[in-house]
Scaffold this motif. Structure first.
Motif, PDB file in Angstrom:
ATOM      1  N   GLN A 348       0.750  -1.404  -0.198  1.00  0.00           N
ATOM      2  CA  GLN A 348       0.247  -0.056   0.423  1.00  0.00           C
ATOM      3  C   GLN A 348       0.728   1.454   0.341  1.00  0.00           C
ATOM      4  OE1 GLN A 348      -2.086  -1.359   3.229  1.00  0.00           O
ATOM      5  NE2 GLN A 348      -4.290   0.113   2.751  1.00  0.00           N
ATOM      6  N   ARG A 349       1.631   1.283   0.940  1.00  0.00           N
ATOM      7  CA  ARG A 349       2.644   2.367   0.307  1.00  0.00           C
ATOM      8  C   ARG A 349       3.190   2.509  -0.123  1.00  0.00           C
ATOM      9  NH1 ARG A 349       3.637   0.467   6.245  1.00  0.00           N
ATOM     10  NH2 ARG A 349       4.955  -0.862   5.554  1.00  0.00           N
ATOM     11  N   ALA A 350       3.702   1.709  -1.319  1.00  0.00           N
ATOM     12  CA  ALA A 350       4.724   1.535  -2.448  1.00  0.00           C
ATOM     13  C   ALA A 350       3.614   1.801  -3.341  1.00  0.00           C
ATOM     14  CB  ALA A 350       4.910   0.593  -2.608  1.00  0.00           C
ATOM     15  N   GLY A 351       2.405   1.765  -2.962  1.00  0.00           N
ATOM     16  CA  GLY A 351       1.566   2.495  -4.402  1.00  0.00           C
ATOM     17  C   GLY A 351       0.978   1.137  -5.041  1.00  0.00           C
ATOM     18  N   LEU A 352       1.524  -0.190  -4.840  1.00  0.00           N
ATOM     19  CA  LEU A 352       0.350  -1.461  -6.054  1.00  0.00           C
ATOM     20  C   LEU A 352      -0.423  -1.669  -4.918  1.00  0.00           C
ATOM     21  CD1 LEU A 352       4.052  -3.153  -5.610  1.00  0.00           C
ATOM     22  CD2 LEU A 352       2.914  -1.422  -7.271  1.00  0.00           C
ATOM     23  N   VAL A 353      -0.924  -1.360  -3.340  1.00  0.00           N
ATOM     24  CA  VAL A 353      -2.047  -2.138  -3.413  1.00  0.00           C
ATOM     25  C   VAL A 353      -3.061  -1.079  -2.690  1.00  0.00           C
ATOM     26  CG1 VAL A 353      -3.231  -3.439  -1.816  1.00  0.00           C
ATOM     27  CG2 VAL A 353      -0.368  -3.962  -2.530  1.00  0.00           C
ATOM     28  N   SER A 354      -3.968  -1.274  -3.185  1.00  0.00           N
ATOM     29  CA  SER A 354      -5.114  -0.484  -3.129  1.00  0.00           C
ATOM     30  C   SER A 354      -6.478  -0.767  -2.449  1.00  0.00           C
ATOM     31  CB  SER A 354      -5.810   0.848  -3.962  1.00  0.00           C
ATOM     32  OG  SER A 354      -6.199   0.129  -5.084  1.00  0.00           O
ATOM     33  N   PHE A 355      -7.212  -0.886  -1.387  1.00  0.00           N
ATOM     34  CA  PHE A 355      -8.913  -1.414  -1.441  1.00  0.00           C
ATOM     35  C   PHE A 355      -9.616  -0.447  -1.614  1.00  0.00           C
ATOM     36  CE2 PHE A 355      -5.346  -3.395   1.205  1.00  0.00           C
ATOM     37  CZ  PHE A 355      -6.554  -4.864   1.411  1.00  0.00           C
ATOM     38  N   HIS A 356     -10.515  -0.398  -1.900  1.00  0.00           N
ATOM     39  CA  HIS A 356     -11.798  -0.216  -1.995  1.00  0.00           C
ATOM     40  C   HIS A 356     -13.318  -0.531  -2.293  1.00  0.00           C
ATOM     41  CE1 HIS A 356      -9.316   1.530  -5.313  1.00  0.00           C
ATOM     42  NE2 HIS A 356      -8.928   0.431  -5.528  1.00  0.00           N
ATOM     43  N   ALA A 357     -14.403  -0.041  -1.415  1.00  0.00           N
ATOM     44  CA  ALA A 357     -15.883   0.214  -0.876  1.00  0.00           C
ATOM     45  C   ALA A 357     -16.434   0.485  -1.847  1.00  0.00           C
ATOM     46  CB  ALA A 357     -15.966   0.549   0.690  1.00  0.00           C
ATOM     47  N   GLY A 358     -17.249  -1.086  -2.455  1.00  0.00           N
ATOM     48  CA  GLY A 358     -18.221  -0.387  -3.911  1.00  0.00           C
ATOM     49  C   GLY A 358     -18.772  -1.561  -3.876  1.00  0.00           C
ATOM     50  N   ARG A 359     -19.913  -1.313  -4.615  1.00  0.00           N
ATOM     51  CA  ARG A 359     -20.307  -2.954  -5.533  1.00  0.00           C
ATOM     52  C   ARG A 359     -20.626  -3.102  -6.817  1.00  0.00           C
ATOM     53  NH1 ARG A 359     -25.664  -4.611  -3.635  1.00  0.00           N
ATOM     54  NH2 ARG A 359     -25.741  -2.494  -1.791  1.00  0.00           N
ATOM     55  N   LEU A 360     -20.090  -4.044  -6.745  1.00  0.00           N
ATOM     56  CA  LEU A 360     -20.312  -4.080  -8.645  1.00  0.00           C
ATOM     57  C   LEU A 360     -21.557  -4.510  -9.507  1.00  0.00           C
ATOM     58  CD1 LEU A 360     -17.501  -8.061  -8.520  1.00  0.00           C
ATOM     59  CD2 LEU A 360     -17.089  -5.192  -9.696  1.00  0.00           C
ATOM     60  N   ARG A 361     -20.900  -3.692 -10.628  1.00  0.00           N
ATOM     61  CA  ARG A 361     -22.319  -3.234 -11.333  1.00  0.00           C
ATOM     62  C   ARG A 361     -22.060  -4.334 -12.822  1.00  0.00           C
ATOM     63  NH1 ARG A 361     -26.162  -1.959  -7.872  1.00  0.00           N
ATOM     64  NH2 ARG A 361     -26.227   0.228  -7.606  1.00  0.00           N
ATOM     65  N   SER A 362     -21.129  -4.450 -13.063  1.00  0.00           N
ATOM     66  CA  SER A 362     -20.800  -5.261 -14.379  1.00  0.00           C
ATOM     67  C   SER A 362     -19.564  -5.530 -14.020  1.00  0.00           C
ATOM     68  CB  SER A 362     -21.471  -4.489 -15.321  1.00  0.00           C
ATOM     69  OG  SER A 362     -20.218  -3.128 -15.908  1.00  0.00           O
ATOM     70  N   VAL A 363     -19.486  -6.868 -15.172  1.00  0.00           N
ATOM     71  CA  VAL A 363     -17.893  -7.136 -15.849  1.00  0.00           C
ATOM     72  C   VAL A 363     -17.897  -7.376 -17.087  1.00  0.00           C
ATOM     73  CG1 VAL A 363     -17.354  -7.929 -13.500  1.00  0.00           C
ATOM     74  CG2 VAL A 363     -18.573  -9.234 -14.851  1.00  0.00           C
ATOM     75  N   GLU A 364     -16.895  -7.439 -17.335  1.00  0.00           N
ATOM     76  CA  GLU A 364     -17.187  -8.251 -19.635  1.00  0.00           C
ATOM     77  C   GLU A 364     -16.144  -8.690 -19.600  1.00  0.00           C
ATOM     78  OE1 GLU A 364     -19.665  -4.891 -21.183  1.00  0.00           O
ATOM     79  OE2 GLU A 364     -17.955  -3.753 -21.145  1.00  0.00           O
ATOM     80  N   PRO A 365     -16.246  -9.378 -20.578  1.00  0.00           N
ATOM     81  CA  PRO A 365     -14.521  -9.238 -21.690  1.00  0.00           C
ATOM     82  C   PRO A 365     -14.208  -8.175 -22.876  1.00  0.00           C
ATOM     83  CG  PRO A 365     -15.879 -11.325 -21.315  1.00  0.00           C
ATOM     84  CD  PRO A 365     -17.271  -9.973 -21.442  1.00  0.00           C
ATOM     85  N   ALA A 366     -12.821  -8.158 -22.024  1.00  0.00           N
ATOM     86  CA  ALA A 366     -12.822  -6.577 -23.081  1.00  0.00           C
ATOM     87  C   ALA A 366     -11.567  -6.748 -23.275  1.00  0.00           C
ATOM     88  CB  ALA A 366     -12.437  -5.415 -22.390  1.00  0.00           C
ATOM     89  N   GLY A 367     -11.347  -8.338 -25.182  1.00  0.00           N
ATOM     90  CA  GLY A 367     -10.240  -8.566 -25.605  1.00  0.00           C
ATOM     91  C   GLY A 367      -9.705  -9.467 -24.524  1.00  0.00           C
ATOM     92  N   ASP A 368      -8.567  -9.374 -24.472  1.00  0.00           N
ATOM     93  CA  ASP A 368      -7.506 -10.450 -23.311  1.00  0.00           C
ATOM     94  C   ASP A 368      -7.684  -9.362 -22.240  1.00  0.00           C
ATOM     95  OD1 ASP A 368      -6.643 -11.396 -25.526  1.00  0.00           O
ATOM     96  OD2 ASP A 368      -4.804 -10.667 -25.298  1.00  0.00           O
ATOM     97  N   ALA A 369      -8.889  -8.243 -21.800  1.00  0.00           N
ATOM     98  CA  ALA A 369      -8.541  -8.000 -20.364  1.00  0.00           C
ATOM     99  C   ALA A 369      -9.795  -8.194 -19.932  1.00  0.00           C
ATOM    100  CB  ALA A 369      -8.697  -6.357 -20.557  1.00  0.00           C
ATOM    101  N   ILE A 370     -10.530  -8.074 -19.106  1.00  0.00           N
ATOM    102  CA  ILE A 370     -11.172  -7.631 -17.977  1.00  0.00           C
ATOM    103  C   ILE A 370     -12.247  -5.997 -18.053  1.00  0.00           C
ATOM    104  CG2 ILE A 370     -13.275  -8.874 -16.313  1.00  0.00           C
ATOM    105  CD1 ILE A 370     -11.188 -10.813 -16.816  1.00  0.00           C
ATOM    106  N   ARG A 371     -13.459  -6.073 -17.930  1.00  0.00           N
ATOM    107  CA  ARG A 371     -13.740  -4.759 -17.766  1.00  0.00           C
ATOM    108  C   ARG A 371     -15.073  -4.734 -17.113  1.00  0.00           C
ATOM    109  NH1 ARG A 371     -13.529   1.061 -19.815  1.00  0.00           N
ATOM    110  NH2 ARG A 371     -15.210   2.121 -19.760  1.00  0.00           N
TER     111      ARG A 371
END
Length: 505
Positions: A348-371
C-alpha cells in the motif's frame, strides 16, 4: 462367541478427511479406540489438509498463533511438540512475528495433521482406515446405515460423522459473464492459476478479507509490479493481531472457552437482542482502551462465549446479526497474520495495493482483458477499470459446499438435512444431530465443524472445532453403548495430566 475372542467394534464412518474429519477421528480414537473401527472417506491422498491446509505456498500462514491450534483438547501441546521434533520453526525463519507470536505456515499445519493421522493408523490398538473416494449418498438399513461412495463401495456404519468442512468459494452472479474467461480465477486456492499472472498485470481481487491478503502477499513476494486492487462492499480489511502477544497456553484458552458467559454479555442478552450485545461490547472495549488495555481482550471474551449463547437467540436475531453485524465481526474475529499484514501494508505504501468499498455493477470481457464497473460506496459514482486478471476472493460458501458436494446434496434431497433457518449452514441440535426435513434429529448421524455455524455459533476455527467435537462425543458414544468407560477414561486423563486445562465433560 469363542472364549477370549474380542467383541466386534462399532463401525464409525467419517465423511470428509480435512481438519474436522481428522480431529473427529483423533478424538474418537483417543476416547475409545479399543471399541471402534473408524473409516474416513476422503478423496485426497493425505488426511487433514482439506481446502485450507493443502496449500504449499510459504506465504499462506495460520491466522492465529501456534498455540491456538490442536486436534484433541486432551493433548493440547501436541502441535508444538511436533514442531520441535520436525524443526519446523528452524526451517521457517519468518514464523516468529515481530509481536512475539508464532504463526506457522498453513501447509506445515496440514503436514502435522497428516502425520498425526499416520501415527494413529499405525497404532496397534486403533483401527483407522482411509477410503480414498468421494461419498455420494446414504442408505438406511436395519439398525445401521450405509455410506455410498463414488467407487461403488457401501460402507456399513453404526454412526456417521459428517465433517465436510468448508466448500469452495462460489462465483457471485455478477461475475458469471466472465466465468469461463481465461483471465478469471474462480478458485483462489488453485495455486496453478497464479503463476500465469504476469508481474505487470493489473489485478482485481474481489473481496478484501484474509483470502485477498493471502493472494496479495503471494503476488507481491513474487515481485509483482502492477496495480493490485481489492474491492468489497464495505472495503473493510481484517484486523491485525496485538502489537505484543502474551498468549495463554492452549489449555488455558480452552478453559476460557468452556468458562461461563461474562456477566455483561449475559445482561445484554437478557433482552434477546444482538443490538444490545453490540452496544455492550462497544462500551466494554471503550472502557478497556481508556484504562490502557487492548480492544481484543473484551472482543475475545464475547467470541469465546458465542457457542453458548448463539443457540438461544431467536432466528430473526441471528438473521439480523448476519445481515448487519457479521462483516464487522468477521474483520475482528479473523485476524490477518502479522507477516501478511506487513507485506500488504508495504504494498500500500508503495502504491501497488489499494482497497475500495463499492458494489460491483458489471463485468465483461474486453479482448484479453476484463472490464469492471463498480459503484463507489463513498461517492455513489460509477468507476470503471480494465484488468488483466480478476481473482475471486469472496470467501467460502455459506451453504458449505452443498451445491457441489454429492453427499450433502443426497442428504438434502432425501430430507435427512435441512438448511439452517438463519441462512448459514445446516440445522443441528445441541448434540450435533442434523435435523431432517420433518424437524426431527437423525440418531445415526452427527455433523460437526463449519456447516453447523448457523445453529451452534462459531465452529469455524480450529480452537472452536476441536472442543465442539469433544462436547459431541458423550452423546455419540452413549448411542454406541460406550459412554461409561469413556467418562472414566476422561477422569483418569484429567487427574494424570496437570497441563490439561480443558474441563472434562
Amino acid at each position: 462367541m469363542k472364549q477370549g475372542s474380542n467383541p466386534p467394534r462399532a463401525e464409525v464412518v467419517i465423511v470428509g478427511g480435512g481438519y474436522t474429519g481428522a480431529a473427529a477421528a483423533m478424538q474418537l480414537a483417543n476416547a475409545r479406540g479399543d471399541a471402534l473401527a473408524l473409516t474416513i472417506v476422503e478423496p485426497r491422498e493425505e488426511l487433514g489438509r482439506g481446502i485450507a491446509y493443502s496449500t504449499r505456498d510459504p506465504d499462506h500462514r495460520l491466522n492465529g498463533p501456534l498455540d491456538n491450534h490442536l486436534l484433541d483438547p486432551a493433548r493440547p501441546d501436541d502441535l508444538r511438540e511436533w514442531c520441535m521434533r520436525e524443526g519446523v520453526l528452524e526451517a521457517d525463519n519468518e514464523a516468529m512475528a515481530a509481536n512475539g507470536g508464532t504463526y506457522i505456515r498453513r501447509g506445515d499445519f496440514g503436514r502435522y495433521v497428516d502425520a498425526a493421522m499416520r501415527r494413529l493408523q499405525a497404532h496397534p490398538g486403533v483401527r483407522l482406515r482411509h477410503h480414498r473416494s468421494t461419498a455420494t449418498g446414504l442408505e438406511r438399513g436395519a439398525g445401521r446405515v450405509e455410506v455410498l461412495t463414488e467407487d461403488g463401495a457401501r460402507l456399513a456404519a453404526d454412526l456417521v460423522v459428517i465433517a465436510t468442512g468448508n466448500g469452495l468459494p462460489v462465483v457471485p452472479g455478477v461475475l458469471s459473464p466472465i466465468a469461463a474467461h481465461p483471465r478469471f480465477v474462480r478458485n483462489p486456492f488453485d495455486e496453478a492459476a497464479l503463476p500465469g499472472i504476469a508481474r505487470e498485470a493489473r489485478v482485481l481481487l474481489v473481496g478484501s478479507g484474509l483470502t485477498a491478503f493471502d493472494i496479495a502477499t503471494t503476488l507481491l513476494r513474487r515481485g509483482h509490479s502492477g496495480p493490485i486492487h481489492a474491492l468489497s462492499r464495505h472495503g473493510v480489511q481484517p484486523a491485525g493481531h496485538r502489537k505484543r502477544v502474551d498468549a495463554p497456553s492452549v489449555g488455558a484458552l480452552l478453559s476460557r472457552i468452556e468458562g461461563p458467559v461474562p456477566e455483561y454479555v449475559r445482561a445484554a442478552l437478557a433482552s434477546g437482542r444482538v443490538r444490545a450485545l453490540s452496544h455492550a461490547l462497544r462500551e466494554r472495549i471503550a472502557a478497556t482502551v481508556r484504562d490502557g488495555g487492548d480492544w481484543q481482550v473484551p472482543f475475545d471474551e464475547v467470541r469465546n462465549a458465542v457457542w453458548r449463547f448463539w443457540p438461544e437467540l431467536a432466528v430473526e436475531e441471528k438473521r439480523r446479526f448476519l445481515r448487519h453485524l457479521r462483516i464487522r465481526y468477521d474483520t475482528h474475529r479473523f485476524r490477518v497474520p502479522p507477516q501478511n499484514e506487513r507485506v500488504v501494508c508495504e504494498g500500500q505504501r508503495a502504491g501497488l495495493v489499494s482497497f475500495h468499498a463499492g458494489r460491483l455493477r458489471s463485468v465483461e470481457p474486453a479482448g484479453d482483458a476484463i472490464r469492471v464497473t463498480w459503484e463507489d460506496r463513498a461517492t455513489g459514482r460509477e468507476v470503471a477499470h480494465a484488468f488483466d486478471a480478476v481473482i475471486n476472493c469472496t470467501g467460502l460458501d455459506a451453504a458449505f459446499g452443498a451445491r457441489a458436494n454429492p453427499f450433502l446434496a443426497n442428504l438434502l434431497a432425501h430430507g435427512l438435512l435441512r438448511a439452517d433457518p438463519s441462512g448459514l449452514g445446516f440445522e443441528v441440535d445441541r448434540q450435533c444431530r442434523p435435523l431432517g426435513r420433518d424437524g426431527r434429529p437423525s440418531p445415526k448421524l452427527r455433523m460437526v465443524g463449519p456447516p453447523t455455524a448457523g445453529s451452534l455459533g462459531d465452529p469455524l476455527g480450529v480452537i472452536f472445532i476441536a472442543p465442539q467435537i469433544r462436547r459431541m462425543l458423550p452423546g455419540a458414544l452413549e448411542e454406541l453403548g460406550l459412554a461409561n468407560a469413556t467418562q472414566e477414561g476422561w477422569r483418569r486423563e484429567r487427574d494424570s495430566n496437570p497441563r490439561y486445562g480443558f474441563k472434562p465433560i
